[in-house]
Design a protein around this motif. Structure first.
Motif, mmCIF file in Angstrom:
data_model
loop_
_atom_site.group_PDB
_atom_site.id
_atom_site.type_symbol
_atom_site.label_atom_id
_atom_site.label_comp_id
_atom_site.label_asym_id
_atom_site.label_seq_id
_atom_site.Cartn_x
_atom_site.Cartn_y
_atom_site.Cartn_z
ATOM 1 N N TYR A 170 58.894 28.530 23.397
ATOM 2 C CA TYR A 170 58.374 27.175 23.393
ATOM 3 C C TYR A 170 57.692 26.911 24.724
ATOM 4 C CZ TYR A 170 58.528 22.088 23.671
ATOM 5 O OH TYR A 170 58.212 20.781 23.837
ATOM 6 N N VAL A 171 56.405 26.572 24.710
ATOM 7 C CA VAL A 171 55.677 26.269 25.936
ATOM 8 C C VAL A 171 55.803 24.782 26.200
ATOM 9 C CG1 VAL A 171 53.435 26.287 27.080
ATOM 10 C CG2 VAL A 171 54.111 28.175 25.584
ATOM 11 N N ASN A 172 56.141 24.446 27.410
ATOM 12 C CA ASN A 172 56.429 23.083 27.807
ATOM 13 C C ASN A 172 55.172 22.231 27.914
ATOM 14 O OD1 ASN A 172 58.141 21.114 28.460
ATOM 15 N ND2 ASN A 172 58.556 21.825 30.518
ATOM 16 N N GLY A 173 55.356 20.946 28.093
ATOM 17 C CA GLY A 173 54.244 20.035 28.252
ATOM 18 C C GLY A 173 53.994 19.210 27.015
ATOM 19 N N ASN A 174 54.486 19.622 25.890
ATOM 20 C CA ASN A 174 54.357 18.879 24.650
ATOM 21 C C ASN A 174 55.741 18.495 24.156
ATOM 22 O OD1 ASN A 174 51.530 19.302 24.484
ATOM 23 N ND2 ASN A 174 51.908 21.337 23.678
ATOM 24 N N GLN A 175 55.766 17.481 23.328
ATOM 25 C CA GLN A 175 57.019 17.142 22.663
ATOM 26 C C GLN A 175 57.202 18.087 21.487
ATOM 27 O OE1 GLN A 175 57.037 13.054 21.538
ATOM 28 N NE2 GLN A 175 57.037 12.334 23.630
ATOM 29 N N LYS A 176 58.423 18.420 21.227
ATOM 30 C CA LYS A 176 58.743 19.299 20.106
ATOM 31 C C LYS A 176 59.555 18.507 19.101
ATOM 32 C CE LYS A 176 59.278 23.270 18.008
ATOM 33 N NZ LYS A 176 58.198 23.856 17.271
ATOM 34 N N SER B 220 69.010 11.235 11.844
ATOM 35 C CA SER B 220 69.339 11.684 10.489
ATOM 36 C C SER B 220 68.368 12.741 9.986
ATOM 37 C CB SER B 220 69.360 10.504 9.518
ATOM 38 O OG SER B 220 68.087 9.889 9.469
ATOM 39 N N ARG B 221 67.152 12.774 10.549
ATOM 40 C CA ARG B 221 66.148 13.703 10.019
ATOM 41 C C ARG B 221 65.592 14.683 11.045
ATOM 42 N NH1 ARG B 221 63.333 9.255 6.273
ATOM 43 N NH2 ARG B 221 65.060 9.167 4.821
ATOM 44 N N SER B 222 65.201 14.166 12.207
ATOM 45 C CA SER B 222 64.607 15.044 13.217
ATOM 46 C C SER B 222 64.863 14.460 14.598
ATOM 47 C CB SER B 222 63.105 15.204 12.994
ATOM 48 O OG SER B 222 62.443 13.983 13.209
ATOM 49 N N ILE B 223 64.691 15.320 15.607
ATOM 50 C CA ILE B 223 64.784 14.885 16.993
ATOM 51 C C ILE B 223 63.508 15.285 17.706
ATOM 52 C CG2 ILE B 223 67.295 14.857 17.262
ATOM 53 C CD1 ILE B 223 67.074 17.657 18.509
ATOM 54 N N GLN B 224 63.128 14.473 18.673
ATOM 55 C CA GLN B 224 62.024 14.801 19.554
ATOM 56 C C GLN B 224 62.624 15.385 20.824
ATOM 57 O OE1 GLN B 224 59.227 14.459 17.326
ATOM 58 N NE2 GLN B 224 58.292 14.053 19.297
ATOM 59 N N LEU B 225 62.143 16.537 21.220
ATOM 60 C CA LEU B 225 62.563 17.187 22.455
ATOM 61 C C LEU B 225 61.413 17.076 23.439
ATOM 62 C CD1 LEU B 225 64.401 19.109 24.134
ATOM 63 C CD2 LEU B 225 63.200 20.990 23.027
ATOM 64 N N GLU B 226 61.695 16.524 24.599
ATOM 65 C CA GLU B 226 60.678 16.352 25.627
ATOM 66 C C GLU B 226 61.213 16.966 26.917
ATOM 67 O OE1 GLU B 226 58.039 12.586 26.389
ATOM 68 O OE2 GLU B 226 60.036 12.309 27.248
ATOM 69 N N VAL B 227 60.475 17.926 27.479
ATOM 70 C CA VAL B 227 60.916 18.648 28.664
ATOM 71 C C VAL B 227 59.999 18.305 29.826
ATOM 72 C CG1 VAL B 227 61.472 20.916 29.601
ATOM 73 C CG2 VAL B 227 61.755 20.480 27.176
ATOM 74 N N SER B 228 60.595 18.153 31.025
ATOM 75 C CA SER B 228 59.843 17.687 32.185
ATOM 76 C C SER B 228 58.774 18.665 32.652
ATOM 77 C CB SER B 228 60.798 17.370 33.325
ATOM 78 O OG SER B 228 61.484 18.546 33.718
ATOM 79 N N GLU B 229 59.129 19.931 32.821
ATOM 80 C CA GLU B 229 58.161 20.911 33.330
ATOM 81 C C GLU B 229 58.684 22.314 33.104
ATOM 82 O OE1 GLU B 229 58.982 21.697 37.940
ATOM 83 O OE2 GLU B 229 58.279 19.684 37.550
ATOM 84 N N GLY B 230 57.804 23.294 33.313
ATOM 85 C CA GLY B 230 58.201 24.692 33.192
ATOM 86 C C GLY B 230 58.093 25.207 31.774
ATOM 87 N N GLU B 231 58.485 26.439 31.603
ATOM 88 C CA GLU B 231 58.432 27.076 30.296
ATOM 89 C C GLU B 231 59.841 27.363 29.805
ATOM 90 O OE1 GLU B 231 56.722 31.150 28.320
ATOM 91 O OE2 GLU B 231 55.551 30.158 29.870
ATOM 92 N N LEU B 232 60.072 27.029 28.565
ATOM 93 C CA LEU B 232 61.376 27.278 27.966
ATOM 94 C C LEU B 232 61.410 28.674 27.372
ATOM 95 C CD1 LEU B 232 62.077 23.949 26.088
ATOM 96 C CD2 LEU B 232 62.848 24.654 28.337
#
Length: 158
Positions: A121-127, A90-102
């Motif tokens: 967006y540089v990968n490795g962190n949750q967005k 309803s408010r936000s989503i967490q995006l988590e990517v395995s590896e690489g650069e988006l």
């Protein structure tokens, strides 16, 4: 011979994946519809009684094939994958990517309107992505990497 043939294309018209269904006789899909779980249902007819088709009861049978969500198709050859949570939200989503650069993140409405775009967006962190301004509905989160474009469905509820 005819078979059911399902193809997923990217925005450039390149094949991302494909799969055929049927037997040794003619099998022709006439309709495809996305289902509520993100999968697809195909319907048409079959003259076959082998390979993917079993139980033919006459010359030409109506045949329905249910496909799983496109996010669950085996992408084992890909190095990059991503998770979204919570879903529904309803408010936000967490995006988590395995590896690489988006290269890009987009949230797209069902009418293909770009709603939110986050570049470099540089990968490795949750967005954490704020979706509180979006109307209730179904959206697609699309990430672009060096490997291509990956998409997952999210539901925004109020």
């Amino acid at each position: 011979m005819e078979d059911y043939w399902v193809v997923k294309l990217d925005s450039s018209g390149l094949i991302q994946w494909q799969k055929s269904y049927g037997g040794t006789n003619n099998d022709a899909a006439r309709q495809i519809q996305q289902t509520m779980d993100g999968g697809f249902i195909l319907s048409g007819y079959t003259l076959s009684n082998n390979i993917d088709v079993s139980g033919n009861h006459g010359s030409e049978d109506y045949w329905v094939v249910k496909l799983a969500s496109i996010t669950s198709i085996n992408l084992a050859d890909r190095k990059t994958y991503f998770n979204l949570y919570p879903n529904p939200t309803s408010r936000s989503i967490q995006l988590e990517v395995s590896e690489g650069e988006l290269d890009q993140i987009k949230i797209i409405g069902v009418l293909d309107n770009r709603l939110i775009s986050v570049d470099n967006y540089v990968n490795g962190n949750q967005k954490n992505i704020d979706v509180s301004t979006l109307p209730e509905g179904i959206y697609f989160v699309q990430i672009k990497t060096a490997e291509g474009i990956l998409t997952k469905k999210i539901i925004v509820r109020r």
